[in-house]
Write a protein that holds these residues in place. Structure first.
Motif, PDB file in Angstrom:
ATOM      1  N   GLU A  56       7.344  -6.809 -11.946  1.00 38.24           N
ATOM      2  CA  GLU A  56       6.381  -6.603 -13.034  1.00 38.24           C
ATOM      3  C   GLU A  56       5.027  -6.097 -12.544  1.00 38.24           C
ATOM      4  O   GLU A  56       4.102  -5.956 -13.344  1.00 38.24           O
ATOM      5  CB  GLU A  56       6.190  -7.918 -13.804  1.00 38.24           C
ATOM      6  N   ILE A  57       4.893  -5.824 -11.258  1.00 34.66           N
ATOM      7  CA  ILE A  57       3.612  -5.351 -10.729  1.00 34.66           C
ATOM      8  C   ILE A  57       3.442  -3.866 -11.055  1.00 34.66           C
ATOM      9  O   ILE A  57       4.231  -3.034 -10.598  1.00 34.66           O
ATOM     10  CB  ILE A  57       3.524  -5.549  -9.207  1.00 34.66           C
ATOM     11  N   PRO A  58       2.421  -3.491 -11.836  1.00 36.91           N
ATOM     12  CA  PRO A  58       2.201  -2.073 -12.129  1.00 36.91           C
ATOM     13  C   PRO A  58       1.794  -1.320 -10.860  1.00 36.91           C
ATOM     14  O   PRO A  58       1.144  -1.890  -9.975  1.00 36.91           O
ATOM     15  CB  PRO A  58       1.044  -2.092 -13.147  1.00 36.91           C
ATOM     16  N   PRO A  59       2.154  -0.053 -10.749  1.00 34.51           N
ATOM     17  CA  PRO A  59       1.838   0.720  -9.543  1.00 34.51           C
ATOM     18  C   PRO A  59       0.356   0.781  -9.215  1.00 34.51           C
ATOM     19  O   PRO A  59      -0.020   0.878  -8.051  1.00 34.51           O
ATOM     20  CB  PRO A  59       2.388   2.117  -9.872  1.00 34.51           C
ATOM     21  N   GLY A  60      -0.529   0.719 -10.222  1.00 36.87           N
ATOM     22  CA  GLY A  60      -1.963   0.867  -9.970  1.00 36.87           C
ATOM     23  C   GLY A  60      -2.654  -0.370  -9.430  1.00 36.87           C
ATOM     24  O   GLY A  60      -3.859  -0.324  -9.143  1.00 36.87           O
ATOM     25  N   PHE A  61      -1.939  -1.479  -9.267  1.00 38.31           N
ATOM     26  CA  PHE A  61      -2.587  -2.701  -8.799  1.00 38.31           C
ATOM     27  C   PHE A  61      -2.772  -2.670  -7.287  1.00 38.31           C
ATOM     28  O   PHE A  61      -1.926  -2.171  -6.552  1.00 38.31           O
ATOM     29  CB  PHE A  61      -1.791  -3.925  -9.242  1.00 38.31           C
ATOM     30  N   THR A  62      -3.900  -3.219  -6.831  1.00 34.29           N
ATOM     31  CA  THR A  62      -4.326  -3.034  -5.436  1.00 34.29           C
ATOM     32  C   THR A  62      -4.194  -4.269  -4.562  1.00 34.29           C
ATOM     33  O   THR A  62      -4.070  -4.147  -3.343  1.00 34.29           O
ATOM     34  CB  THR A  62      -5.799  -2.594  -5.408  1.00 34.29           C
ATOM     35  N   HIS A  63      -4.255  -5.471  -5.160  1.00 39.23           N
ATOM     36  CA  HIS A  63      -4.303  -6.702  -4.373  1.00 39.23           C
ATOM     37  C   HIS A  63      -3.358  -7.754  -4.950  1.00 39.23           C
ATOM     38  O   HIS A  63      -2.990  -7.690  -6.122  1.00 39.23           O
ATOM     39  CB  HIS A  63      -5.725  -7.283  -4.342  1.00 39.23           C
ATOM     40  N   VAL A  64      -3.004  -8.718  -4.107  1.00 39.65           N
ATOM     41  CA  VAL A  64      -2.123  -9.799  -4.541  1.00 39.65           C
ATOM     42  C   VAL A  64      -2.627 -11.133  -3.998  1.00 39.65           C
ATOM     43  O   VAL A  64      -3.149 -11.214  -2.877  1.00 39.65           O
ATOM     44  CB  VAL A  64      -0.669  -9.538  -4.078  1.00 39.65           C
ATOM     45  N   LEU A  65      -2.474 -12.178  -4.832  1.00 42.37           N
ATOM     46  CA  LEU A  65      -2.720 -13.562  -4.428  1.00 42.37           C
ATOM     47  C   LEU A  65      -1.413 -14.312  -4.594  1.00 42.37           C
ATOM     48  O   LEU A  65      -0.821 -14.302  -5.683  1.00 42.37           O
ATOM     49  CB  LEU A  65      -3.807 -14.192  -5.305  1.00 42.37           C
ATOM     50  N   LEU A  66      -0.933 -14.941  -3.534  1.00 34.45           N
ATOM     51  CA  LEU A  66       0.310 -15.707  -3.560  1.00 34.45           C
ATOM     52  C   LEU A  66      -0.043 -17.189  -3.590  1.00 34.45           C
ATOM     53  O   LEU A  66      -0.794 -17.679  -2.737  1.00 34.45           O
ATOM     54  CB  LEU A  66       1.167 -15.381  -2.338  1.00 34.45           C
ATOM     55  N   LEU A  67       0.519 -17.907  -4.578  1.00 28.85           N
ATOM     56  CA  LEU A  67       0.145 -19.287  -4.845  1.00 28.85           C
ATOM     57  C   LEU A  67       1.387 -20.174  -4.852  1.00 28.85           C
ATOM     58  O   LEU A  67       2.410 -19.818  -5.435  1.00 28.85           O
ATOM     59  CB  LEU A  67      -0.551 -19.353  -6.204  1.00 28.85           C
ATOM     60  N   ARG A  68       1.266 -21.338  -4.193  1.00 30.37           N
ATOM     61  CA  ARG A  68       2.367 -22.316  -4.199  1.00 30.37           C
ATOM     62  C   ARG A  68       1.776 -23.723  -4.171  1.00 30.37           C
ATOM     63  O   ARG A  68       0.874 -24.004  -3.364  1.00 30.37           O
ATOM     64  CB  ARG A  68       3.294 -22.109  -2.995  1.00 30.37           C
ATOM     65  N   ASP A  69       2.249 -24.590  -5.048  1.00 36.22           N
ATOM     66  CA  ASP A  69       1.794 -25.983  -5.104  1.00 36.22           C
ATOM     67  C   ASP A  69       0.276 -26.088  -5.181  1.00 36.22           C
ATOM     68  O   ASP A  69      -0.336 -26.968  -4.564  1.00 36.22           O
ATOM     69  CB  ASP A  69       2.312 -26.770  -3.888  1.00 36.22           C
ATOM     70  N   GLY A  70      -0.332 -25.176  -5.934  1.00 36.49           N
ATOM     71  CA  GLY A  70      -1.774 -25.215  -6.145  1.00 36.49           C
ATOM     72  C   GLY A  70      -2.612 -24.638  -5.030  1.00 36.49           C
ATOM     73  O   GLY A  70      -3.841 -24.580  -5.138  1.00 36.49           O
ATOM     74  N   GLY A  71      -1.971 -24.211  -3.937  1.00 35.36           N
ATOM     75  CA  GLY A  71      -2.718 -23.678  -2.798  1.00 35.36           C
ATOM     76  C   GLY A  71      -2.386 -22.227  -2.520  1.00 35.36           C
ATOM     77  O   GLY A  71      -1.343 -21.707  -2.936  1.00 35.36           O
ATOM     78  N   VAL A  72      -3.257 -21.550  -1.798  1.00 38.77           N
ATOM     79  CA  VAL A  72      -3.088 -20.139  -1.472  1.00 38.77           C
ATOM     80  C   VAL A  72      -2.174 -19.978  -0.261  1.00 38.77           C
ATOM     81  O   VAL A  72      -2.427 -20.549   0.808  1.00 38.77           O
ATOM     82  CB  VAL A  72      -4.450 -19.475  -1.193  1.00 38.77           C
ATOM     83  N   VAL A  73      -1.113 -19.201  -0.428  1.00 36.88           N
ATOM     84  CA  VAL A  73      -0.239 -18.852   0.679  1.00 36.88           C
ATOM     85  C   VAL A  73      -0.825 -17.658   1.430  1.00 36.88           C
ATOM     86  O   VAL A  73      -0.912 -17.646   2.662  1.00 36.88           O
ATOM     87  CB  VAL A  73       1.184 -18.517   0.185  1.00 36.88           C
ATOM     88  N   ALA A  74      -1.237 -16.638   0.687  1.00 33.51           N
ATOM     89  CA  ALA A  74      -1.830 -15.437   1.278  1.00 33.51           C
ATOM     90  C   ALA A  74      -2.543 -14.666   0.167  1.00 33.51           C
ATOM     91  O   ALA A  74      -2.238 -14.829  -1.018  1.00 33.51           O
ATOM     92  CB  ALA A  74      -0.761 -14.562   1.930  1.00 33.51           C
TER      93      ALA A  74
END
Length: 268
Positions: free
Chosen positions: A207-225
């Motif tokens: 579902e990520i549109p091609p124009g998106f530049t950054h990503v935040l990965l989240l698990r159990d309330g904390g940031v993975v990357a």
């Protein structure tokens, strides 16, 4: 480069549950972010903080230059567009789609006695045209398909010309055709000059549109990357986020993920 918002060591705690755990995240005006994670990762809670609907238990949040806890959140919220299921649930089923969009100018759901000038009407029609839903103007909200509803809600969120646009799982419940129509609209929006800062929550890399530049990965309330999507969205990081070995493909600006086959190494 101007900062749209900055979270520093933000945690949100409720009895028996830590919904967000020490999240730090900075988003700049020229970036388009997707937030990915499994159910219960804290994605919607995070959007509530960024949307000025929820104060952190600990840590600080600067949103559009205003610090939560030291500003009038009702004024701040007028600068933020938010498209989510909770908004759809408040819209009367008999409301015309054009009025669904138009009524955002007065921050109401369902027209009553408020008045709108010609500039408001033209603004609503322009946004609907950009999102390809002009033909829905006289339809009632209750007769729309899920995809048509999602695009109508995004048009409504854009009505007040927000500086920040938050999309909470806009692709949820859509069939393949409706999803592709939505992603095409978001791709156009993300590349339009003067478009607001975009943050989209999703469960799926597809579902990520091609124009998106950054990503935040989240698990159990904390940031993975977090960071530029080309660097951060890897099979390894995605596997850590969702708790399984995954293979990740990237073709023509679109991503696809699947469980890694037994005995095969997960690929970027």
């Amino acid at each position: 480069m101007a900062t749209a918002f900055q979270l520093d060591s933000v945690s949100v705690v409720r009895p028996g549950k830590r919904l967000l755990d020490d999240v730090s995240w900075t988003v700049h005006d020229d970036e388009r972010w997707v937030v990915l994670g499994p159910n219960g990762a804290g994605k919607s809670t995070l959007l509530q903080v960024v949307g000025a609907h929820l104060h952190p238990t600990t840590g600080s949040a600067q949103i559009l230059g205003e610090r939560l806890g030291a500003t009038d959140v009702f004024d701040l919220r007028t600068r933020i567009g938010h498209s989510a299921t909770v908004v759809a649930d408040r819209i009367p089923p008999a409301e015309r789609v054009e009025d669904v969009v138009l009524s955002a100018a007065h921050a109401v759901t369902g027209r009553w006695r408020e008045t709108y000038d010609e500039d408001d009407v033209q603004r609503a029609r322009q946004i609907m045209g950009e999102l390809g839903i002009t033909g829905l103007a006289d339809r009632t909200f209750g007769t729309l398909s899920e995809g048509e509803r999602k695009r109508s809600l995004i048009a409504r969120a854009l009505m007040t010309d927000p500086e920040l646009l938050l999309l909470d799982e806009p692709g949820a419940g859509l069939d393949l055709g409706a999803r592709e129509d939505l992603l095409a609209s978001l791709d156009v929006l993300s590349s339009t000059p003067g478009a607001p800062v975009l943050v989209m929550v999703s469960h799926h890399v597809e579902e990520i549109p091609p124009g998106f530049t950054h990503v935040l990965l989240l698990r159990d309330g904390g940031v993975v990357a977090r960071g530029p999507i080309a660097e951060v969205l890897t099979a390894e990081n995605l596997g850590t986020t969702f708790g399984m070995r995954l293979e990740l493909d990237h073709v023509d600006g679109r991503y696809a993920a699947r469980r890694a086959q037994y005995g095969r190494r997960a690929l970027r």
